[in-house]
Design an enzyme around this catalytic site. Sequence first.
Site, PDB file in Angstrom:
ATOM      1  N   TYR A 123       0.789  -1.239   0.000  1.00  0.00           N
ATOM      2  CA  TYR A 123       0.000   0.000   0.000  1.00  0.00           C
ATOM      3  C   TYR A 123       0.819   1.287   0.000  1.00  0.00           C
ATOM      4  O   TYR A 123       0.457   2.260   0.645  1.00  0.00           O
ATOM      5  CB  TYR A 123      -0.987   0.014   1.179  1.00  0.00           C
ATOM      6  CG  TYR A 123      -1.516  -1.333   1.583  1.00  0.00           C
ATOM      7  CD1 TYR A 123      -2.180  -2.150   0.655  1.00  0.00           C
ATOM      8  CD2 TYR A 123      -1.365  -1.813   2.873  1.00  0.00           C
ATOM      9  CE1 TYR A 123      -2.665  -3.397   1.019  1.00  0.00           C
ATOM     10  CE2 TYR A 123      -1.852  -3.062   3.243  1.00  0.00           C
ATOM     11  CZ  TYR A 123      -2.492  -3.851   2.311  1.00  0.00           C
ATOM     12  OH  TYR A 123      -2.961  -5.097   2.669  1.00  0.00           O
ATOM     13  N   HIS A 124       1.913   1.311  -0.770  1.00  0.00           N
ATOM     14  CA  HIS A 124       2.756   2.504  -0.796  1.00  0.00           C
ATOM     15  C   HIS A 124       3.045   2.985  -2.216  1.00  0.00           C
ATOM     16  O   HIS A 124       4.209   3.197  -2.580  1.00  0.00           O
ATOM     17  CB  HIS A 124       4.082   2.244  -0.070  1.00  0.00           C
ATOM     18  CG  HIS A 124       3.936   1.819   1.348  1.00  0.00           C
ATOM     19  ND1 HIS A 124       4.865   1.016   1.998  1.00  0.00           N
ATOM     20  CD2 HIS A 124       2.962   2.058   2.261  1.00  0.00           C
ATOM     21  CE1 HIS A 124       4.465   0.797   3.247  1.00  0.00           C
ATOM     22  NE2 HIS A 124       3.312   1.420   3.428  1.00  0.00           N
ATOM     23  N   PRO A 125       2.032   3.201  -3.070  1.00  0.00           N
ATOM     24  CA  PRO A 125       2.314   3.695  -4.420  1.00  0.00           C
ATOM     25  C   PRO A 125       2.898   5.105  -4.370  1.00  0.00           C
ATOM     26  O   PRO A 125       2.527   5.920  -3.536  1.00  0.00           O
ATOM     27  CB  PRO A 125       0.946   3.666  -5.103  1.00  0.00           C
ATOM     28  CG  PRO A 125      -0.035   3.805  -3.982  1.00  0.00           C
ATOM     29  CD  PRO A 125       0.584   3.074  -2.825  1.00  0.00           C
TER      30      PRO A 125
END
Length: 532
Positions: free
Chosen positions: A466-468
Site C-alpha cells: 500500500y505505498h504507491p
Amino acid sequence: MFDYLIIGGGSAGCVLAARLTEDPHIHVALLEAGPADRSVLIHCPAGLAVMAKFSLHGWGLNTVAQPGLNGRSGYQPRGKVMGGSSSLNAMIYTRGHPVDYDRWAAEGNPGWSYAEVLPYFKKAEHNERGADDFHGSQGPLNVMDLRCPNPLSELFVQAGVQAGYPRNPDFNGASQEGVGHYQVTHKNGERYSAAKAYVTPHLQRPNLQVFTGALTTRILLKKNRAVGVEFEHQGQTKQLHCQREVLLCAGAIQSPQILMLSGIGPKAHLLDHHIVPLHPLPGVGQHLHDHIDVVQVVDAPAALDTFGLSVPGAAKLLKGVWDWREKRSGMLTTNFAEAGGFIKSSPAERVPDLQLHFVIGKLINHGRTTTLGHGFSCHVCLLRPKSYGSVRLASANPQDLPLVDPDFLASRDDVERLIKGFKLMRGILAQPALAQFGGRELTATAAAQTDEDIEQAIRNLADTIYHPAGSCRMGQDEMAVVDAQLRVHGLQGLRVVDASIMPHLVGGNTNAPVIMIAEKAADLIKAAQQPL
C-alpha cells in the site's frame, strides 16, 4: 474567492489546510471526494480489519493484470474519506532511511536532503516519548507506543534477536536496522489520522471551508495558469476559483488522473481519449512504483492471544469491545502489525533493503479471506524496487477509475531480493520464541523450499503493501512533473503535494513522509506568497 484550492483531504491535503489557514487573511477550500471521517471503524484502531475485509471508505481500485504476478490483478486500497489513507492504514510511524532523502537531493532536488527534511518530521510530530535529536514533541501528529501490545509481538522481536538481528527501540532514530516494536499514530487509544491531527481541531476557522463528497473532475487553466477547480458535488457540477494556487493532493493514483483529465499529461495518451492537450507533459502518470510484499502465514492453534475465529477468540473479542468502549484500552487498540524490522537481503547491502511487518493473526488476501482458528503472519517487502509502471486513464470520464500498473517484479533484481527476504523471514519465524506454539506454515508457502519454488510462491501470492509513489515525480529532466518547489513544470499556480512527487520510494511506510512533504510544502507556499 479563495486564495488556495486543495484537491484531496488525505494526509497532505489536511496538513496544507491547517498550515495555510494559520494566517486568518488566507482563505482555503479543501475538496475531498469521500465523506467525513465519522465511522467508529476509523477511530477504533482494530477497525482497520473490518474496513479492509469489506473495502469500506476506499476507491475500490485494483491494478491491471500483472505479468510478474502470474497475470493476477493486485489490490490497491486508497482512502476515499477525510484523512485519506491515514484513516484506513495500519498507523505505523516510520520515515524511511536518511539515504533515501539524500538521494532525492543528489538527483537535482535541492532542499530535500535528510538534514533538510528532518526539521519537518519533527515539526509535525508530538512523540509521547519526548523530544530528542530525531523527534519532536510539539507537533499536531500524536505518535506513541501501543497502549496494550500483544504478547506475541514481543515474542517476534525476541525471535528476531535469536536469529541474529539487533533489537532496535527506534526505527526513526540513529539507526534503522534491526527488529522492534513500531510506534503508531494513536492518541488515547484511538487512531490519530491526519484529519484528526490537522483539520478537526480547526473546522471552525472562518477562513477554511471543507467540501466532502466533492469529486474533482478537472483543474481549470487560463493560458498557462491554474485558476480554479471543477467538481461534482451534491449532484451538481460546480466550479471554484482561486487567486493564488491550486494544490493537488489526491495521491499517487488520482493526482496524475486529475492532471490528465485537465489536459496536462502525455500528448498522445490524452488525444487517444479525446482530451485536448492544453499542457503536454510526458511524465504525468509515469514512474509509478510500489512496495511489493509477500506474507507467510502460520497456523498456531495454541497462540490464543492472537486474533482468530474460535470460542476463546470470540470471548476475548467481546471483552475487547467492552474495554475499548469504556476505557479506550484492550485488544482493540491494536494496529495488528505491531512489530517488525528492517533487515538486509545480504551483508553486502549498505542499508536495509527489506522491511518486516509481524501480524497477530492469520492474514490471507489482505485480510479479506476469512480463516478459522489462531495463528500469526509476517510480511516481507522490498523497500527500493527497480520495477516501474504507470497510471493511465481508462476514459475521459472522471467517474471511471484509472488504470494502475506498477509492473510488479518486472525487474529480476526485485525477484531475487524478495526470494532472499522470504528465506530470512522464514528463519525468524522458526526461532524458539515463536516455535514454542508448534505452528505450521500454511500450504501456500510451506511447499516452497527451493529458490525456484519460492519464486513461484511469490508470484502467486505477492502484492502491494500500500505505498504507491512517484507518478508525478520531482526532478529537472524531461520526464519530471514538478520541480523542487513542487510546482508543475511549465505552469503557474499549480503544485502537486503527495507521494506522487517522490523521485524514489523511501525505505519504509509512506504516511509520515507524505506528512513531512506537506509540512515542507506549506513553508514553500508561504514563502512564495506575493501581496495581492
